[in-house]
Motif scaffolding. Structure first.
Motif: not given
Length: 852
Positions: A561-578
């Protein structure tokens, strides 16, 4: 190899002496054995001996091993045969050792030594081994026989004690004490030690097989034999404080002799064991001890001599006086209790008791010493009782282990903490995360795992240097700590990666709120070496129990999920799945359906029997709520109970279950079944209702059930919330005659304080401790402790989750009062439970039998 009489000897020292004698004759006896009966006897001895036996051919290929070899090495007979003995080779011996071994046995001579070998599981062990070549009638070596004794425990004890016992070993080795063993039938010598040879001037070869009249004047020999016969006839130890003996080269010596009868299992004498001290050398020994005393006095170790009765110090060395800060005159007015804050008179005397009773020769312990100035330091103590002094004294050898303790603590710290930031490392994180998951399951809460990676940290580290990067990481650690609660965990996994574990989370919004707080904390620059550094972080989040149920899996998901956050523009948080959205939708659907479940009669009560482990009778049952939805199907309690708790629906559902359970058990009573007790789970919200005692009393009155047949089950966590109100409610209910049990005991707070404060009648051992009783010694210890504690507090104990006969048998043997689980019955509907009650006698002799 020794074939011995099956009757046990009464003295271990004599048995050891005789075994040593017979072992030396074993090889010759093997060659002399001719008959099949004798071969069978020797074969049985080999198979049954506690020592390992291995036989190879002349090329060293294993042809036979006995069961003791299998137990010692871990290799089965099938695995060993056809291999060479080097399958247990450890690499601890050099080539010269094995060269000496082969040179010896190829000359046809036995080889004896202590081997350091390796078991099949990789564990090292010490073996006292003798390898003997066997020859045919032409004198050719055809086989090698290896016999070995596993002395690992002895070697470890000797190695551990070596530092502090060198002076004692020196004293003991030089004591001129003679040991001899005589055959009880004709009083001929069968065993002599080195001290006996030196004292009497006769070799063992000359002495063995002969009697006193062969060596000593008639009056002396007659005296010895008379005393021997008296010892053997009475079966009691004889202490001869003085007896004269003529020696070959040293004239007449004065001995202090103890004679001990060695009896068989019927009490008939087999041997006589004699221990003699040459007391003519006492002056010389005192001089030697005085010299040793001067040496020991200058030792850095602390040496204490204190009276066995009064415990007052008699003598200490300079090392003790220097470390404690007391003079010898001051110490003579003190006892060990004055310098050992961990002990009082009662427990210190209990510590000394095994030495005074002769059950132990040396006692080892680690404790603390208190200096004259009040400061404490850790010590390791070796304590021994010396009866040679009159009155007896205790001798303590004490080593200051401050440096060792500091080194151990440092190693422990390095094993679990990051040296740069002081945060927990990965192993420590996994431990804390696993515990958080267990706690969350118990109270139906969430655990959030956040994986953080600093954005563009590598640029800062490579451009400004590692010292700047290290300072930045320290600053990040401090800011993260300011963003979470004291009970949460922050860890550094390496590089610029951090992990945050939020334990005991009630709602998803709490997780998002903390994530926003962490991101906001990075807005302000980090001040490092006079410059402002700006960095951000990308956060991946996963949630237990929604995603996976193991710690490693959670870290893996959070990382993804962290790598997904980086891919989404950094300085954000993302949950693992929907999937969290799916779960939220299901929870809403459950909440809506649950509000109508009672009205639609979708809630039912199932009953699981509780069986008395002494009589095998059903003495009660637990009432368990079940929800069968027409569309969702059977909804597990672990899923709908938390929804009921959060929405407040637990109050009407709990009240209905309580009423239904009381009504049903009263119906069973009126039908003629035994007066059984029903256990009903109640939540904290139910218990803390102001009128709950009145509610319970009303239900009992309206259903006609006597209060003594109702047991209310509470979890440990309930008792820790608003303890004053909980105690008041429980006391009021208990006064009515209602009993209380603690459900899942041992998985929560497990505090003796609440066991004393609340009116608890029954402890229910959690199924997690019962499940692995056959394989986990920790669970065995916990279950034994719970049962013992309950017995001491006059409480009953019921074990949950009993699924096998082995579990039931163990619990019954430990004195557990009752069991509940699938071994006897799964939870049943009221109708099925009625059939169970009617047919219990047959079932208790079959599926739910107490004994095989």
């Amino acid at each position: 190899l020794v074939v011995m009489d099956s009757k046990p000897m009464h003295d271990p020292l004599a048995m050891s002496a005789i075994l040593q004698i017979c072992t030396a004759r074993a090889s010759a006896e093997l060659e002399r054995t001719e008959s099949d009966a004798e071969r069978h006897k020797l074969s049985s001895a080999v198979e049954q001996t506690a020592d390992s036996v291995l036989i190879t051919n002349a090329e060293g290929v294993i042809q036979y091993v006995n069961p003791a070899y299998e137990r010692t090495t871990g290799y089965t007979r099938a695995e060993a045969i056809g291999n060479k003995p080097n399958i247990v080779k450890s690499g601890q011996h050099d080539a010269a050792f094995y060269t000496r071994l082969w040179d010896t046995i190829r000359r046809g001579e036995p080889f004896r030594d202590i081997f350091v070998n390796r078991r099949k599981n990789g564990e090292l062990y010490y073996e006292e081994k003798t390898i003997t070549p066997l020859k045919n009638e032409r004198g050719e070596i055809t086989h090698f026989v290896s016999t070995g004794k596993d002395i690992s425990e002895r070697m470890r004890s000797e190695q551990e004690a070596l530092r502090v016992q060198q002076f004692l070993n020196s004293v003991v080795e030089n004591l001129p004490n003679m040991l001899f063993v005589k055959d009880a039938k004709d009083l001929r010598f069968v065993r002599f030690n080195r001290a006996a040879e030196e004292l009497l001037g006769y070799s063992r070869t000359e002495m063995l097989g002969k009697g006193d009249h062969d060596f000593f004047p008639k009056d002396e020999a007659d005296f010895f034999i008379t005393m021997d016969r008296e010892v053997l006839n009475t079966g009691e130890l004889m202490d001869i404080t003085e007896e004269h003996v003529h020696t070959r080269h040293r004239g007449t010596r004065l001995l202090h002799t103890r004679k001990i009868p060695i009896l068989d299992e019927r009490g008939q004498p087999l041997y006589l064991l004699g221990l003699s001290e040459d007391i003519t050398e006492r002056k010389q020994a005192e001089g030697m001890l005085a010299r040793l005393g001067r040496i020991l006095d200058s030792s850095s170790n602390e040496i204490y001599v204190f009276d066995a009765e009064s415990l007052h110090f008699i003598q200490t060395n300079q090392g003790a006086q220097r470390n404690l800060g007391y003079s010898m005159e001051e110490l003579k007015n003190l006892t060990p209790l004055d310098i050992k804050p961990d002990f009082n008179r009662e427990n210190f005397e209990a510590l000394l008791a095994p030495l005074q009773r002769g059950e132990q020769e040396v006692l080892s312990l680690v404790t603390s010493h208190r200096r004259k100035d009040g400061s404490l330091y850790p010590v390791e103590i070796r304590l021994q009782l010396s009866r040679a002094e009159s009155p007896p004294v205790f001798v303590a050898i004490v080593q200051d282990i401050t440096e060792r303790r500091q080194a151990e603590e440092r190693l422990s710290y390095l094993a679990y903490y990051d040296t740069l930031t002081g945060l927990p490392n990965r192993p420590r994180l996994l431990e804390r995360l696993q515990q958080a998951m267990v706690d969350a399951e118990r109270v139906n809460r969430l655990v959030a795992v956040m994986f953080l990676d600093l954005d563009r940290f590598k640029v800062i580290n490579d451009t400004l240097g590692h010292h700047v990067g290290d300072a930045l990481l320290k600053g990040v650690a401090k800011r993260l700590q300011a963003c979470v609660r004291p009970g949460d965990v922050i860890a550094r996994l390496g590089g610029d990666e951090f992990t945050v574990v939020l334990a005991n989370v009630a709602h998803m919004d709490d997780v998002a709120r903390v994530a926003h707080k962490i991101l906001d904390s990075f807005v302000q620059p980090f001040r490092v070496d006079g410059r402002d550094l700006f960095t951000t972080t990308s956060i991946g989040i996963t949630i237990f129990p929604f995603d996976v149920h193991d710690a490693e899996g959670l870290l893996k998901n959070a990382d993804a999920a962290m790598y997904h956050a980086k891919e989404s523009g950094r300085n954000v948080f993302k949950f693992f799945t929907s999937e969290l959205n799916v779960r939220a939708e299901r929870r809403l659907k459950l909440e809506t359906a649950l509000r109508q479940a009672l009205a639609r009669q979708e809630i039912s009560v199932h009953y699981q029997p509780q069986v008395d482990l002494k009589s095998g009778r059903i003495v009660g049952m637990e009432a368990l709520a079940r929800w069968q939805h027409p569309e969702l199907g059977q909804v597990p309690p672990i899923e709908f109970i938390p929804v009921a708790e959060d929405t407040g629906l637990i109050l009407p559902i709990g009240a209905w279950v309580l009423r239904e359970a009381c009504r049903q058990i009263k119906a069973w009573h009126e039908t003629g079944f035994a007066k059984l007790q029903v256990a009903v789970n109640i939540s904290g919200k139910q218990l803390l209702q102001k009128d709950f005692p009145q509610q319970a009393q009303t239900i009992l009155r309206e259903t006609g059930l006597a209060a003594r047949y109702l047991d209310l089950e509470l979890t440990e966590s309930i008792l820790m919330v608003d303890t004053g109100a909980a105690a008041a409610a429980m006391q009021a209910l208990h006064a009515l005659g209602i009993s209380f049990s603690v459900d899942d005991f041992g998985t929560g707070y497990s505090s003796l304080a609440y066991l004393k404060r609340f009116p608890i009648d029954i402890l229910k051992i959690d199924r997690s401790f019962v499940r692995d009783l056959a394989t986990d010694p920790n669970d065995v210890a916990i279950v034994k402790t719970i049962i013992a504690m309950a017995r001491a507090l006059d409480m009953r104990v019921i074990a949950e989750g009993v699924e096998t006969y082995e579990q039931l048998s163990f619990l019954r043997a430990q004195g557990c009062d009752g069991s509940q689980g699938y071994y006897c019955s799964k939870p049943l509907t009221a109708d099925d439970f009625t059939e169970l009650l009617a047919d219990w006698k047959r079932l208790s002799l079959g599926k739910c039998r107490l004994e095989k």
